[in-house]
Design a protein around this motif. Structure first.
Motif, PDB file in Angstrom:
ATOM      1  N   GLY A  43      48.118  71.488  34.698  1.00 37.55           N
ATOM      2  CA  GLY A  43      48.311  70.123  35.356  1.00 37.55           C
ATOM      3  C   GLY A  43      47.283  69.115  34.834  1.00 37.55           C
ATOM      4  O   GLY A  43      46.337  69.484  34.418  1.00 37.55           O
ATOM      5  N   THR A  44      47.933  67.856  34.958  1.00 37.10           N
ATOM      6  CA  THR A  44      47.031  66.735  34.761  1.00 37.10           C
ATOM      7  C   THR A  44      45.958  66.581  35.567  1.00 37.10           C
ATOM      8  O   THR A  44      44.888  66.070  35.187  1.00 37.10           O
ATOM      9  CB  THR A  44      47.760  65.460  34.749  1.00 37.10           C
ATOM     10  N   ARG A  45      46.006  66.989  36.742  1.00 40.93           N
ATOM     11  CA  ARG A  45      44.788  66.637  37.911  1.00 40.93           C
ATOM     12  C   ARG A  45      43.714  67.594  37.381  1.00 40.93           C
ATOM     13  O   ARG A  45      42.460  66.979  37.515  1.00 40.93           O
ATOM     14  CB  ARG A  45      45.424  66.855  39.260  1.00 40.93           C
ATOM     15  N   TRP A  46      43.968  68.909  37.089  1.00 41.37           N
ATOM     16  CA  TRP A  46      42.760  69.641  36.527  1.00 41.37           C
ATOM     17  C   TRP A  46      42.200  69.160  35.197  1.00 41.37           C
ATOM     18  O   TRP A  46      41.106  69.241  35.280  1.00 41.37           O
ATOM     19  CB  TRP A  46      43.487  71.063  36.364  1.00 41.37           C
ATOM     20  N   LEU A  47      42.975  68.812  34.500  1.00 40.67           N
ATOM     21  CA  LEU A  47      42.632  68.231  33.012  1.00 40.67           C
ATOM     22  C   LEU A  47      41.678  67.055  33.230  1.00 40.67           C
ATOM     23  O   LEU A  47      40.687  66.989  32.741  1.00 40.67           O
ATOM     24  CB  LEU A  47      43.668  67.994  32.312  1.00 40.67           C
ATOM     25  N   ALA A  48      41.978  66.023  34.268  1.00 36.00           N
ATOM     26  CA  ALA A  48      41.351  64.951  34.523  1.00 36.00           C
ATOM     27  C   ALA A  48      39.988  65.262  35.194  1.00 36.00           C
ATOM     28  O   ALA A  48      39.034  64.563  35.002  1.00 36.00           O
ATOM     29  CB  ALA A  48      42.049  63.981  35.455  1.00 36.00           C
ATOM     30  N   THR A 268      53.743  60.281  38.756  1.00 32.89           N
ATOM     31  CA  THR A 268      54.180  60.522  37.368  1.00 32.89           C
ATOM     32  C   THR A 268      53.068  61.110  36.414  1.00 32.89           C
ATOM     33  O   THR A 268      53.384  61.574  35.143  1.00 32.89           O
ATOM     34  CB  THR A 268      54.654  59.166  36.682  1.00 32.89           C
ATOM     35  N   LEU A 269      51.955  61.289  36.948  1.00 29.95           N
ATOM     36  CA  LEU A 269      50.620  61.930  35.859  1.00 29.95           C
ATOM     37  C   LEU A 269      50.510  63.286  36.158  1.00 29.95           C
ATOM     38  O   LEU A 269      50.696  64.002  35.205  1.00 29.95           O
ATOM     39  CB  LEU A 269      49.393  61.131  36.147  1.00 29.95           C
ATOM     40  N   CYS A 270      50.505  63.560  37.445  1.00 30.17           N
ATOM     41  CA  CYS A 270      50.338  65.156  37.962  1.00 30.17           C
ATOM     42  C   CYS A 270      51.791  65.536  38.317  1.00 30.17           C
ATOM     43  O   CYS A 270      51.675  66.926  38.439  1.00 30.17           O
ATOM     44  CB  CYS A 270      49.261  65.090  38.998  1.00 30.17           C
ATOM     45  N   LEU A 271      52.688  64.811  38.444  1.00 29.02           N
ATOM     46  CA  LEU A 271      54.083  65.592  38.793  1.00 29.02           C
ATOM     47  C   LEU A 271      53.766  66.199  40.167  1.00 29.02           C
ATOM     48  O   LEU A 271      54.792  67.301  40.443  1.00 29.02           O
ATOM     49  CB  LEU A 271      54.502  66.436  37.714  1.00 29.02           C
ATOM     50  N   GLU A 272      52.913  65.826  41.032  1.00 29.04           N
ATOM     51  CA  GLU A 272      52.826  66.376  42.460  1.00 29.04           C
ATOM     52  C   GLU A 272      53.053  65.307  43.430  1.00 29.04           C
ATOM     53  O   GLU A 272      52.901  63.830  43.241  1.00 29.04           O
ATOM     54  CB  GLU A 272      51.610  67.068  42.535  1.00 29.04           C
ATOM     55  N   GLU A 273      53.149  65.653  44.499  1.00 26.40           N
ATOM     56  CA  GLU A 273      53.408  64.438  45.628  1.00 26.40           C
ATOM     57  C   GLU A 273      51.933  63.648  45.831  1.00 26.40           C
ATOM     58  O   GLU A 273      50.688  64.123  45.629  1.00 26.40           O
ATOM     59  CB  GLU A 273      53.556  65.082  46.930  1.00 26.40           C
ATOM     60  N   ARG A 274      52.193  62.428  45.796  1.00 23.45           N
ATOM     61  CA  ARG A 274      50.928  61.649  45.930  1.00 23.45           C
ATOM     62  C   ARG A 274      50.132  61.550  47.010  1.00 23.45           C
ATOM     63  O   ARG A 274      50.446  62.027  48.296  1.00 23.45           O
ATOM     64  CB  ARG A 274      51.594  60.073  45.735  1.00 23.45           C
ATOM     65  N   CYS A 282      50.296  45.979  37.302  1.00 19.23           N
ATOM     66  CA  CYS A 282      51.709  45.864  36.997  1.00 19.23           C
ATOM     67  C   CYS A 282      52.616  46.454  37.798  1.00 19.23           C
ATOM     68  O   CYS A 282      53.746  46.469  37.444  1.00 19.23           O
ATOM     69  CB  CYS A 282      51.642  46.738  35.305  1.00 19.23           C
ATOM     70  N   GLY A 283      52.166  46.994  38.966  1.00 15.02           N
ATOM     71  CA  GLY A 283      53.214  47.508  39.854  1.00 15.02           C
ATOM     72  C   GLY A 283      53.578  49.013  40.029  1.00 15.02           C
ATOM     73  O   GLY A 283      54.268  49.578  40.755  1.00 15.02           O
ATOM     74  N   HIS A 284      52.831  49.919  39.337  1.00 10.09           N
ATOM     75  CA  HIS A 284      53.112  51.239  39.238  1.00 10.09           C
ATOM     76  C   HIS A 284      52.092  51.930  40.154  1.00 10.09           C
ATOM     77  O   HIS A 284      51.145  51.612  40.305  1.00 10.09           O
ATOM     78  CB  HIS A 284      53.042  51.817  37.735  1.00 10.09           C
ATOM     79  N   VAL A 285      52.683  52.896  40.703  1.00 10.67           N
ATOM     80  CA  VAL A 285      51.828  53.646  41.839  1.00 10.67           C
ATOM     81  C   VAL A 285      51.867  55.130  41.280  1.00 10.67           C
ATOM     82  O   VAL A 285      52.514  55.716  40.899  1.00 10.67           O
ATOM     83  CB  VAL A 285      52.800  54.042  43.156  1.00 10.67           C
ATOM     84  N   PHE A 286      50.344  55.428  41.586  1.00 14.10           N
ATOM     85  CA  PHE A 286      49.903  56.699  41.370  1.00 14.10           C
ATOM     86  C   PHE A 286      49.122  57.329  42.376  1.00 14.10           C
ATOM     87  O   PHE A 286      48.478  56.631  43.247  1.00 14.10           O
ATOM     88  CB  PHE A 286      49.032  56.707  39.952  1.00 14.10           C
ATOM     89  N   ASP A 287      48.365  58.738  42.317  1.00 16.76           N
ATOM     90  CA  ASP A 287      47.335  59.245  42.952  1.00 16.76           C
ATOM     91  C   ASP A 287      46.218  58.331  42.608  1.00 16.76           C
ATOM     92  O   ASP A 287      45.946  58.043  41.306  1.00 16.76           O
ATOM     93  CB  ASP A 287      46.986  60.625  42.391  1.00 16.76           C
ATOM     94  N   TRP A 288      45.206  58.154  43.542  1.00 18.34           N
ATOM     95  CA  TRP A 288      43.838  57.395  43.096  1.00 18.34           C
ATOM     96  C   TRP A 288      43.253  58.492  42.330  1.00 18.34           C
ATOM     97  O   TRP A 288      42.731  57.869  41.032  1.00 18.34           O
ATOM     98  CB  TRP A 288      43.023  57.477  43.971  1.00 18.34           C
ATOM     99  N   SER A 289      43.108  59.851  42.092  1.00 20.50           N
ATOM    100  CA  SER A 289      42.484  60.485  41.176  1.00 20.50           C
ATOM    101  C   SER A 289      42.851  60.590  39.963  1.00 20.50           C
ATOM    102  O   SER A 289      42.196  60.764  38.910  1.00 20.50           O
ATOM    103  CB  SER A 289      42.299  61.857  42.051  1.00 20.50           C
ATOM    104  N   GLU A 297      39.637  56.964  30.512  1.00 20.12           N
ATOM    105  CA  GLU A 297      39.565  57.272  29.217  1.00 20.12           C
ATOM    106  C   GLU A 297      40.358  56.105  28.466  1.00 20.12           C
ATOM    107  O   GLU A 297      40.070  55.859  27.269  1.00 20.12           O
ATOM    108  CB  GLU A 297      40.386  58.523  28.980  1.00 20.12           C
ATOM    109  N   LYS A 298      41.473  55.624  29.078  1.00 18.11           N
ATOM    110  CA  LYS A 298      42.128  54.479  28.321  1.00 18.11           C
ATOM    111  C   LYS A 298      42.331  53.507  29.355  1.00 18.11           C
ATOM    112  O   LYS A 298      42.930  53.560  30.779  1.00 18.11           O
ATOM    113  CB  LYS A 298      43.643  55.026  28.117  1.00 18.11           C
ATOM    114  N   SER A 299      42.187  52.187  28.810  1.00 16.70           N
ATOM    115  CA  SER A 299      42.205  50.881  29.841  1.00 16.70           C
ATOM    116  C   SER A 299      43.651  50.527  29.661  1.00 16.70           C
ATOM    117  O   SER A 299      43.891  49.063  29.356  1.00 16.70           O
ATOM    118  CB  SER A 299      41.206  49.995  29.192  1.00 16.70           C
TER     119      SER A 299
END
Length: 319
Positions: A43-48, A268-274, A282-289, A297-299
């Protein structure tokens, strides 16, 4: 009649620079492929959270399979250069060429997280040591552009130059990079002068005690605290992932929500519940982590590629 032992010319600056660039490209490609596999598995969370450890593992693996076996790296093979064989086959020298460059970058990026906050003096000493190594690396790079022998500081310390398998051509003149060395020296001299001026203008402790509080409000300063500590939100690199039901930064009663509503709360990054939801400019919602690890890594926003400023993230407690 005595047999003449063939000798190899020293590698040219252009060959060493191109070899280093090719090695960086191949290591980056290997890291990207490794990250894709780990992202699919863990998952993305572990990789981050462990991206720096993955980078360290990839570098150690790449140079262990090349330098560790006393053979050319892909970059050295591309430009037909070799590490000088008189010392490059010694196990301790090979270990130094593999571990020291990779470990320096890893410790530099993780020094603030590896040490607990109570060891502030040790953190300051660590930052000073790594800062000094960075300056020495720039000095070494300037000397390389002027003389063209050791591209990195580790090879200079271990005395391992490169030799070339391409014979010298007396009719051609190799390109010179001495101007780059001069420019680096000028930049280092400017940094030194600025540092000395700052130290000279800084009031002494006795003057501060005699006048009372130093006029800090009149002097510009840089706040080095991470955004996560300012917003009192979990840091992706230090705190474990939590369940949505245990998220204290969401005022919703997650357990009472229907499965359809909860399915729409997917990051949409980790595909888990926020958890600890936040929105970008820009109006997109993500987990803080997740978005914090991505933004380091990318701005840019991972969905629309607009500019991403971590200091402008807006926490959301009821969504």
């Amino acid at each position: 009649m005595a047999t003449r032992i063939p000798t190899f010319p020293a590698a040219q600056q252009a060959q060493i620079i191109r070899a280093h660039q090719r090695d960086v490209i191949h290591a980056s490609s290997l890291r990207e492929q490794t990250e894709n596999i780990l992202r699919a598995w863990l998952g993305t969370r572990w990789l981050a959270r462990y991206d720096k450890e993955v980078e360290l593992f990839v570098k150690l693996g790449y140079y262990s399979l090349t330098t560790g076996r006393a053979i050319q790296t892909l970059g050295e093979e591309y430009t037909d250069i070799w590490s000088h064989p008189s010392r490059a086959r010694m196990p301790r020298v090979q270990a130094g060429l593999i571990v020291l460059p990779a470990l320096h970058g890893y410790l530099l990026s993780r020094s603030g997280h590896l040490l607990p906050s109570r060891f502030e003096h040790l953190k300051t000493l660590t930052r000073f040591i790594f800062g000094s190594l960075e300056v020495l690396s720039e000095v070494n790079l300037a000397v390389f552009y002027l003389r063209g022998t050791y591209y990195d500081l580790v090879r200079r310390a271990l005395r391992i130059p490169h030799i070339s398998a391409v014979p010298e051509d007396s009719h051609t003149r190799p390109p010179s990079y001495s101007l780059l060395g001069v420019l680096i020296m000028i930049r280092l001299a400017h940094r030194l002068i600025s540092f000395l001026r700052k130290r000279a203008s800084k009031p002494s402790s006795s003057a501060i005690s005699s006048r009372g509080k130093a006029p800090e409000e009149d002097e510009p300063h840089l706040d080095t605290r991470p955004v996560s500590s300012l917003l009192n939100l979990p840091d992706a690199e230090s705190d474990p992932a939590i369940r949505a039901e245990d998220d204290e930064l969401t005022v919703l009663d997650i357990a009472s929500l229907s499965p359809e509503v909860r399915a729409g709360r997917t990051c949409t990054l980790c595909l888990e519940e926020r958890t600890a939801s936040c929105v970008t400019e820009c109006g997109h919602v993500f987990d803080w982590s997740c978005i914090y690890g991505w933004g380091r890594e990318k701005s840019e926003c991972p969905l629309c590629r607009q500019s991403l400023d971590l200091t402008r993230l807006l926490p959301i407690y009821n969504l």
